[in-house]
Design an enzyme around this catalytic site. Structure first.
Site, PDB file in Angstrom:
ATOM      1  N   LYS A   1       5.866   5.095  -9.653  1.00  0.00           N
ATOM      2  CA  LYS A   1       4.489   4.857  -9.194  1.00  0.00           C
ATOM      3  C   LYS A   1       3.585   4.522 -10.382  1.00  0.00           C
ATOM      4  O   LYS A   1       2.705   3.657 -10.277  1.00  0.00           O
ATOM      5  CB  LYS A   1       3.955   6.092  -8.453  1.00  0.00           C
TER       6      LYS A   1
ATOM      7  N   ASP B   1      10.420   9.267  -9.512  1.00  0.00           N
ATOM      8  CA  ASP B   1       9.561   8.733  -8.458  1.00  0.00           C
ATOM      9  C   ASP B   1       8.116   8.581  -8.965  1.00  0.00           C
ATOM     10  O   ASP B   1       7.458   7.577  -8.689  1.00  0.00           O
ATOM     11  CB  ASP B   1       9.625   9.684  -7.245  1.00  0.00           C
TER      12      ASP B   1
ATOM     13  N   VAL C   1       2.532   3.621  -3.173  1.00  0.00           N
ATOM     14  CA  VAL C   1       1.827   4.646  -3.957  1.00  0.00           C
ATOM     15  C   VAL C   1       0.861   5.368  -3.014  1.00  0.00           C
ATOM     16  O   VAL C   1       0.009   4.735  -2.404  1.00  0.00           O
ATOM     17  CB  VAL C   1       1.027   4.011  -5.135  1.00  0.00           C
TER      18      VAL C   1
ATOM     19  N   GLU D   1       0.820  -1.217   0.000  1.00  0.00           N
ATOM     20  CA  GLU D   1       0.000   0.000   0.000  1.00  0.00           C
ATOM     21  C   GLU D   1       0.854   1.268   0.000  1.00  0.00           C
ATOM     22  O   GLU D   1       0.554   2.240  -0.695  1.00  0.00           O
ATOM     23  CB  GLU D   1      -0.928  -0.011   1.228  1.00  0.00           C
TER      24      GLU D   1
HETATM   25  N1  LIG Z   1       9.427   9.384   3.207  1.00  0.00           N
HETATM   26  C1  LIG Z   1       8.230   9.260   2.613  1.00  0.00           C
HETATM   27  O1  LIG Z   1       7.328  10.093   2.754  1.00  0.00           O
HETATM   28  C2  LIG Z   1       7.942   8.062   1.747  1.00  0.00           C
HETATM   29  C3  LIG Z   1       6.645   7.882   1.220  1.00  0.00           C
HETATM   30  C4  LIG Z   1       6.366   6.719   0.460  1.00  0.00           C
HETATM   31  C5  LIG Z   1       7.382   5.809   0.215  1.00  0.00           C
HETATM   32  N2  LIG Z   1       8.643   6.048   0.709  1.00  0.00           N
HETATM   33  C6  LIG Z   1       9.674   5.066   0.412  1.00  0.00           C
HETATM   34  O2  LIG Z   1      10.033   4.410   1.638  1.00  0.00           O
HETATM   35  C7  LIG Z   1      11.414   4.055   1.598  1.00  0.00           C
HETATM   36  C8  LIG Z   1      12.123   4.613   2.824  1.00  0.00           C
HETATM   37  O3  LIG Z   1      12.091   6.030   2.803  1.00  0.00           O
HETATM   38  P1  LIG Z   1      12.859   6.862   3.930  1.00  0.00           P
HETATM   39  O4  LIG Z   1      12.408   8.253   3.772  1.00  0.00           O
HETATM   40  O5  LIG Z   1      12.701   6.179   5.241  1.00  0.00           O
HETATM   41  O6  LIG Z   1      14.396   6.686   3.428  1.00  0.00           O
HETATM   42  P2  LIG Z   1      15.723   6.835   4.319  1.00  0.00           P
HETATM   43  O7  LIG Z   1      15.460   7.736   5.470  1.00  0.00           O
HETATM   44  O8  LIG Z   1      16.827   7.129   3.387  1.00  0.00           O
HETATM   45  O9  LIG Z   1      15.966   5.372   4.926  1.00  0.00           O
HETATM   46  C9  LIG Z   1      16.368   4.290   4.155  1.00  0.00           C
HETATM   47  C10 LIG Z   1      16.846   3.195   5.081  1.00  0.00           C
HETATM   48  O10 LIG Z   1      17.090   2.022   4.318  1.00  0.00           O
HETATM   49  C11 LIG Z   1      18.372   1.489   4.669  1.00  0.00           C
HETATM   50  N3  LIG Z   1      18.882   0.731   3.532  1.00  0.00           N
HETATM   51  C12 LIG Z   1      19.073   1.149   2.253  1.00  0.00           C
HETATM   52  N4  LIG Z   1      19.535   0.137   1.486  1.00  0.00           N
HETATM   53  C13 LIG Z   1      19.613  -0.940   2.307  1.00  0.00           C
HETATM   54  C14 LIG Z   1      20.040  -2.296   2.122  1.00  0.00           C
HETATM   55  N5  LIG Z   1      20.426  -2.756   0.924  1.00  0.00           N
HETATM   56  N6  LIG Z   1      20.017  -3.128   3.200  1.00  0.00           N
HETATM   57  C15 LIG Z   1      19.610  -2.692   4.421  1.00  0.00           C
HETATM   58  N7  LIG Z   1      19.197  -1.419   4.656  1.00  0.00           N
HETATM   59  C16 LIG Z   1      19.210  -0.566   3.608  1.00  0.00           C
HETATM   60  C17 LIG Z   1      19.193   2.704   5.027  1.00  0.00           C
HETATM   61  O11 LIG Z   1      20.312   2.307   5.807  1.00  0.00           O
HETATM   62  P3  LIG Z   1      21.469   3.355   6.271  1.00  0.00           P
HETATM   63  O12 LIG Z   1      20.829   4.153   7.384  1.00  0.00           O
HETATM   64  O13 LIG Z   1      22.574   2.494   6.725  1.00  0.00           O
HETATM   65  O14 LIG Z   1      21.787   4.177   5.056  1.00  0.00           O
HETATM   66  C18 LIG Z   1      18.152   3.510   5.814  1.00  0.00           C
HETATM   67  O15 LIG Z   1      18.073   3.035   7.153  1.00  0.00           O
HETATM   68  C19 LIG Z   1      11.973   4.619   0.268  1.00  0.00           C
HETATM   69  O16 LIG Z   1      12.008   3.583  -0.684  1.00  0.00           O
HETATM   70  C20 LIG Z   1      10.950   5.675  -0.130  1.00  0.00           C
HETATM   71  O17 LIG Z   1      10.879   5.823  -1.519  1.00  0.00           O
HETATM   72  C21 LIG Z   1       8.931   7.120   1.473  1.00  0.00           C
END
Ligand SMILES: NC(=O)c1ccc[n+]([C@@H]2O[C@H](COP(=O)([O-])OP(=O)(O)OC[C@H]3O[C@@H](n4cnc5c(N)ncnc54)[C@H](OP(=O)(O)O)[C@@H]3O)[C@@H](O)[C@H]2O)c1
Length: 357
Positions: free
Chosen positions: A223, A219, A150, A147
């Site tokens: 989606k 991005d 997107v 969910e």
């Molecule tokens: N933020 C939003 O509003 C939002 C909305 C919808 C979807 N998303 C999606 O949700 C996901 C997370 O977003 P976020 O904002 O939380 O990103 P973020 O703050 O950059 O966090 C990403 C996390 O993933 C870890 N990571 C990356 N590659 C990895 C791997 N191969 N193995 C293990 N851990 C790994 C990173 O580790 P390190 O700390 O060691 O770098 C970090 O802890 C993204 O794909 C984003 O597109 C985000």
């Protein structure tokens, strides 16, 4: 499955969404246990330095990651070992991929091969090649929840499921699916400088860690692919050209230089906004028809359309279907932010628990 006592989470990613998810689980799980008899706990959380097993140090891990630390400081084991480990009897495992883009695809596959359910906020595993998509989805009949990929916490994937499973035919989805671009367009329209607004979007965590992922349109394209594939289309990423809002010459510079030089683009962006015709608003939209070209880019939308009033990190999804053809079905709301995204993730976890009980 009868007799489920426990749902164990292996969470890949303890970033903004990962921490918000862990916080909700820790705060709410007593209510889920009391209310539904569902016991949800952590088997492990991982970042790029490895997997922290158990949950004794989870609250400490969340604080450590907020301060920019690595989980290896608390003692980690390889995430692959955790994913390969057998699921305990009477327990369902959910691999929760909250990492960024495609780097976690192999880890997801590993979890799936060990019998786990998969919950994604990460769009990467579903928006790569058709071959990868087929392999992943083919191994997961009835075991994939996404969910939050997107519309963050909004019910978009579940609405699409509901329409299709009930026998309706989705003819087209038109959407403003980027909270970041919705926010940026709205703020620039109010007279704020493009560069300032982009910086603010990063500070508020509306934007991806590198805002070029949003500004490039990638991005939104991701989606659009996810929606198109859910509509049954076999579509490769290169079949969706997308319009980039990254100023020319700043595509490949370091993130620091990009942010520093962004004001160079302010004037051109202001002019683009003021050239828009009377009664129209410039919006970054995805158009996903049942057949024909999927389009991703800037569109001059009518003020009276579902996309005209967008102001802030709002998403709008307009479904035109066989049953909703005279009046379309519109779902709108805030489509970004860690807590809202985490709500979508947690809802998926609860749905898995309810359906496997
Ligand atoms: N933020 C939003 O509003 C939002 C909305 C919808 C979807 N998303 C999606 O949700 C996901 C997370 O977003 P976020 O904002 O939380 O990103 P973020 O703050 O950059 O966090 C990403 C996390 O993933 C870890 N990571 C990356 N590659 C990895 C791997 N191969 N193995 C293990 N851990 C790994 C990173 O580790 P390190 O700390 O060691 O770098 C970090 O802890 C993204 O794909 C984003 O597109 C985000």
């Amino acid at each position: 499955m009868n007799g489920l006592k426990k749902l164990e989470i292996v969470q890949i990613g303890l970033g903004h969404v990962g921490r918000a998810t862990a916080q909700i689980v820790l705060e709410e799980r007593k209510n889920w246990l009391d209310g539904y008899g569902i016991d949800i706990g952590y088997r492990a959380v991982a970042d790029t330095s490895g997997a922290l097993p158990g949950e004794d140090l989870l609250a400490q891990a969340v604080r450590l990651k907020e301060e920019g630390g690595k989980l290896s400081e608390l003692g980690t084991e390889p995430i692959e070992d955790v994913l390969r480990s057998p699921v305990p009897d009477g327990c369902v495992r959910a691999v929760v991929d909250l990492a960024v883009h495609g780097g976690s695809y192999d880890l997801d596959m590993l979890g799936v091969e060990s019998g786990a359910y998969l919950v994604l906020s990460n769009k990467g595993p579903l928006s790569g090649t058709m071959q990868e998509y087929r392999e992943l989805v083919g191994r997961l009949p009835g075991r994939l929840w996404h969910e939050a990929t997107v519309g963050a916490g909004m019910p978009i994937i579940s609405t699409l499921d509901m329409l299709q499973e009930s026998g309706d035919e989705v003819l087209e989805i038109q959407a403003s699916p980027s909270g970041t671009l919705g926010y940026i367009m709205g703020e620039v329209e109010k007279g704020h400088a493009f560069s300032e607004v982009v910086k603010k979007a990063v500070e508020l965590h509306y934007a991806e860690p590198d805002p070029r992922d949003d500004l490039s349109g990638l991005d939104v394209a991701r989606k659009a692919i996810i929606l198109a594939r859910k509509m049954g289309r076999e579509i490769e990423p290169e079949e969706i050209p997308y319009e980039s809002l990254v100023p020319e010459g700043l595509e490949d510079v370091s993130l620091e230089e990009f942010m520093e030089r962004l004001p160079e683009a302010d004037e051109a962006f202001r002019e683009r906004i003021s050239s828009v015709g009377e009664g129209r608003r410039l919006r970054y939209l995805a158009k996903v028809p049942r057949e024909g070209a999927v389009e991703v880019g800037l569109v001059e939308a009518e003020v009276e359309s579902a996309f005209g009033p967008i102001d802030g990190p709002e998403n709008v999804f307009d479904f035109r279907t066989r049953r909703y053809s005279d009046v379309t079905l519109t779902v709108s709301g805030p489509g970004a932010g860690p807590e809202r995204t985490a709500s979508g993730v947690v809802f998926d976890l609860l749905d898995i628990a309810h359906k496997t009980l």
